[in-house]
Design a protein around this motif. Structure first.
Motif, short mmCIF file in Angstrom:
data_model
loop_
_atom_site.label_atom_id
_atom_site.label_comp_id
_atom_site.label_asym_id
_atom_site.label_seq_id
_atom_site.Cartn_x
_atom_site.Cartn_y
_atom_site.Cartn_z
N LEU A 91 43.97 44.67 41.19
CA LEU A 91 43.88 44.58 39.73
C LEU A 91 43.09 43.36 39.28
N ARG A 92 43.27 42.23 39.96
CA ARG A 92 42.47 41.02 39.64
C ARG A 92 40.98 41.29 39.82
N ASN A 95 39.61 43.66 37.23
CA ASN A 95 39.50 42.94 35.97
C ASN A 95 38.23 42.08 35.95
N GLU A 96 37.92 41.45 37.06
CA GLU A 96 36.69 40.66 37.15
C GLU A 96 35.45 41.53 36.98
N THR A 99 35.29 42.57 33.30
CA THR A 99 34.95 41.39 32.49
C THR A 99 33.47 41.06 32.61
N GLY A 107 36.67 45.11 27.59
CA GLY A 107 37.44 44.42 28.62
C GLY A 107 38.87 44.19 28.19
N GLN A 108 39.05 43.75 26.95
CA GLN A 108 40.39 43.52 26.43
C GLN A 108 41.17 44.83 26.32
N ARG A 111 42.24 45.93 29.83
CA ARG A 111 43.39 45.17 30.32
C ARG A 111 44.68 45.64 29.64
N LEU A 153 45.91 40.07 35.21
CA LEU A 153 44.91 40.50 34.24
C LEU A 153 44.53 39.39 33.26
#
Length: 156
Positions: A91-92, A95-96, A99, A107-108, A111, A153
């Motif tokens: 998930l990290r 998210n990268e 982003t 992106g927001q 998340r 996130l």
């Protein structure tokens, strides 16, 4: 606007499965019986195919997930996590990716969507109890994992 074409095939596969991975995090945090697992899986799938907002990226991911499931393919593909930390790392990293390539608004929204999918899994079935009586809606283990997903996130 961000679309599938903005990502490599491998990146898109990871982004497409991310809402499901968020739900898997909850299932791994506090594995219940087969009925709870089925409820969590269905809630996650429903959340993953019906994003909470209509940003282009979210709509594209949801449509792609719908197509995969209609063709009876495994939407997680070859992702077979061995534990919660592997899920959180996935998930990290997703998210990268989002982003780096999506608009800040997308992106927001993405998340938030992942968090909604994780929450849907947590809310899907009671943990503990006996034959549906007693138990708690969201167990302590699930709540800890929800907090860890939120942190992974960057939503703390």
């Amino acid at each position: 606007m961000t679309s599938k074409q903005d990502f490599t095939d491998e990146e898109w596969t990871r982004i497409r499965r991310a809402p499901l991975v968020a739900g898997v995090a909850i299932s791994l945090a506090d594995p219940g019986g087969p009925i709870e697992m089925a409820k969590e899986t269905m809630a996650t799938l429903r959340s993953a195919t019906l994003p909470p907002s209509q940003e282009e990226l979210l709509a594209a991911v949801a449509l792609d997930l719908q197509a995969v499931t209609q063709h009876k393919q495994n939407p997680l593909g070859d992702f077979k996590p061995r534990g919660g930390q592997q899920v959180l790392e996935e998930l990290r990293e997703v998210n990268e990716l989002v982003t780096a390539k999506a608009t800040p608004e997308e992106g927001q929204a993405f998340r938030r969507w992942l968090l909604v999918a994780a929450q849907a899994a947590a809310d899907a079935g009671k943990e503990g109890g006996f034959m549906g009586f007693g138990g708690e809606q969201v167990s302590a283990g699930e709540q800890r994992m929800l907090d860890q997903v939120r942190a992974a996130l960057g939503m703390t």
